[in-house]
Structures are given as structure tokens and as C-alpha cells.
Design a protein around this motif. Structure first.
Motif, PDB file in Angstrom:
ATOM      1  N   ARG A  95       0.864  -1.211   0.002  1.00  0.00           N
ATOM      2  CA  ARG A  95       0.050   0.092   0.017  1.00  0.00           C
ATOM      3  C   ARG A  95       0.760   1.490   0.127  1.00  0.00           C
ATOM      4  NH1 ARG A  95      -4.763  -2.426   3.886  1.00  0.00           N
ATOM      5  NH2 ARG A  95      -6.014  -2.754   2.247  1.00  0.00           N
ATOM      6  N   ARG A 113      -6.957  -1.937  -2.198  1.00  0.00           N
ATOM      7  CA  ARG A 113      -8.277  -1.534  -1.463  1.00  0.00           C
ATOM      8  C   ARG A 113      -9.335  -2.766  -1.454  1.00  0.00           C
ATOM      9  NH1 ARG A 113      -7.813   3.320  -3.879  1.00  0.00           N
ATOM     10  NH2 ARG A 113      -9.304   2.934  -5.474  1.00  0.00           N
ATOM     11  N   GLY A 114      -9.269  -3.399  -2.541  1.00  0.00           N
ATOM     12  CA  GLY A 114     -10.045  -4.449  -2.766  1.00  0.00           C
ATOM     13  C   GLY A 114      -9.906  -5.897  -1.934  1.00  0.00           C
ATOM     14  N   GLY A 116      -9.027  -5.425   1.105  1.00  0.00           N
ATOM     15  CA  GLY A 116      -9.572  -5.229   2.540  1.00  0.00           C
ATOM     16  C   GLY A 116      -8.467  -5.348   3.499  1.00  0.00           C
ATOM     17  N   THR A 117      -8.460  -6.153   4.583  1.00  0.00           N
ATOM     18  CA  THR A 117      -7.494  -5.978   5.514  1.00  0.00           C
ATOM     19  C   THR A 117      -6.522  -7.405   5.400  1.00  0.00           C
ATOM     20  OG1 THR A 117      -8.892  -7.476   7.250  1.00  0.00           O
ATOM     21  CG2 THR A 117      -9.057  -5.093   7.230  1.00  0.00           C
ATOM     22  N   GLN A 118      -6.843  -7.980   4.386  1.00  0.00           N
ATOM     23  CA  GLN A 118      -6.082  -9.162   4.115  1.00  0.00           C
ATOM     24  C   GLN A 118      -5.521  -9.291   2.895  1.00  0.00           C
ATOM     25  OE1 GLN A 118      -6.605 -12.827   6.033  1.00  0.00           O
ATOM     26  NE2 GLN A 118      -7.402 -11.747   7.730  1.00  0.00           N
ATOM     27  N   SER A 120      -4.009 -10.830  -0.370  1.00  0.00           N
ATOM     28  CA  SER A 120      -4.280 -11.745  -1.232  1.00  0.00           C
ATOM     29  C   SER A 120      -3.366 -12.151  -2.397  1.00  0.00           C
ATOM     30  CB  SER A 120      -5.621 -11.533  -2.047  1.00  0.00           C
ATOM     31  OG  SER A 120      -5.863 -12.570  -2.882  1.00  0.00           O
TER      32      SER A 120
END
Length: 128
Positions: A95, A113-114, A116-118, A120
Motif C-alpha cells: 500500500r 483496497r479490494g 480489504g484487511t488481508q 491476497s
């Protein structure tokens, strides 16, 4: 052997890296990798390196389709639970890289952003 495979990848030796990681990550003998190494303590790392091998193949066809598609299979093997201890830090750094430098792009920022908090790895694989 996985460390040697990563060095091969850094030097452009995709086939050589594939030969080194296959016995640690594939349960059948192959003519290029030899017999499998069941119970390998580096199976997860080998599967991740295997994903990188196939990403580097790109659109070139391999045993199971092109490299892009095959890399997704190996990511699933490397991270069957979808998590790893490094993922939170990796998401944080990605980020920062996407917004804090000239290398950032709206597409990268949207993909991050897609997540989220994990983190991928599959989303990252699709992005790059």
C-alpha cells in the motif's frame, strides 16, 4: 534447493528453477525434476517458487495451460489457508509503495483496497 531455484530465477534460469522445486512440490516423478521428495520441509516455499516459475513463463504454454493460469494453482498450494505470517506486513508495504512513489497506479491502489484487511496472493497475481 529452493534457495538455488530462487537464484536461478534471478538469473533467468526458469527451467532450472522448475527442475529444482518440482520434486519438493509435486507428488509424482517427472522426467525433468526426478522423483518426488515426500515430506519435504520446504514444500510451502517450493510451491511458492513454483508459482513464480510459472508467472515468469507468462503466456508460454506449459503442462497445464499457460504460465499465468498455472501460477494460480501453485499459489493455492503454497498458501492453502490463504494466510501467512508475512501477509500483514506485505499488504502494508504494498500500500505504501502504490501511493508513495511514482510506481503507484490507480489500478494497483484499487486492487489493494479490494483486498480489504488481508493480503491476497491471488489478487496480486492477477494484477501483475
Amino acid at each position: 534447493e529452493v534457495g538455488a531455484a530462487v537464484l536461478c530465477l534471478m538469473l533467468g534460469g526458469v527451467d532450472e528453477a522448475h527442475n529444482l522445486v518440482t520434486p519438493h512440490s509435486w507428488a509424482s516423478p517427472t522426467p525433468f525434476g526426478g522423483p518426488p521428495k515426500f515430506g519435504s520441509p520446504v514444500k510451502q516455499e517450493a510451491a511458492y517458487a513454483h508459482a513464480v516459475v510459472h508467472r515468469m513463463e507468462g503466456f508460454n504454454p506449459g503442462e497445464f495451460g499457460d504460465g499465468w493460469n498455472n501460477s494460480g494453482y501453485w499459489l493455492s498450494n503454497a498458501f492453502p489457508t490463504g494466510s501467512h505470517a508475512i501477509f500483514p506486513k506485505l499488504l502494508e508495504e504494498a500500500r505504501g509503495f502504490a501511493v508513495g512513489t511514482d510506481h503507484g497506479s490507480r489500478e494497483a491502489q484499487a486492487a489493494l483496497r479490494g483486498m480489504g484487511t488481508q493480503w491476497s496472493p491471488h489478487r496480486f497475481n492477477q494484477l501483475c
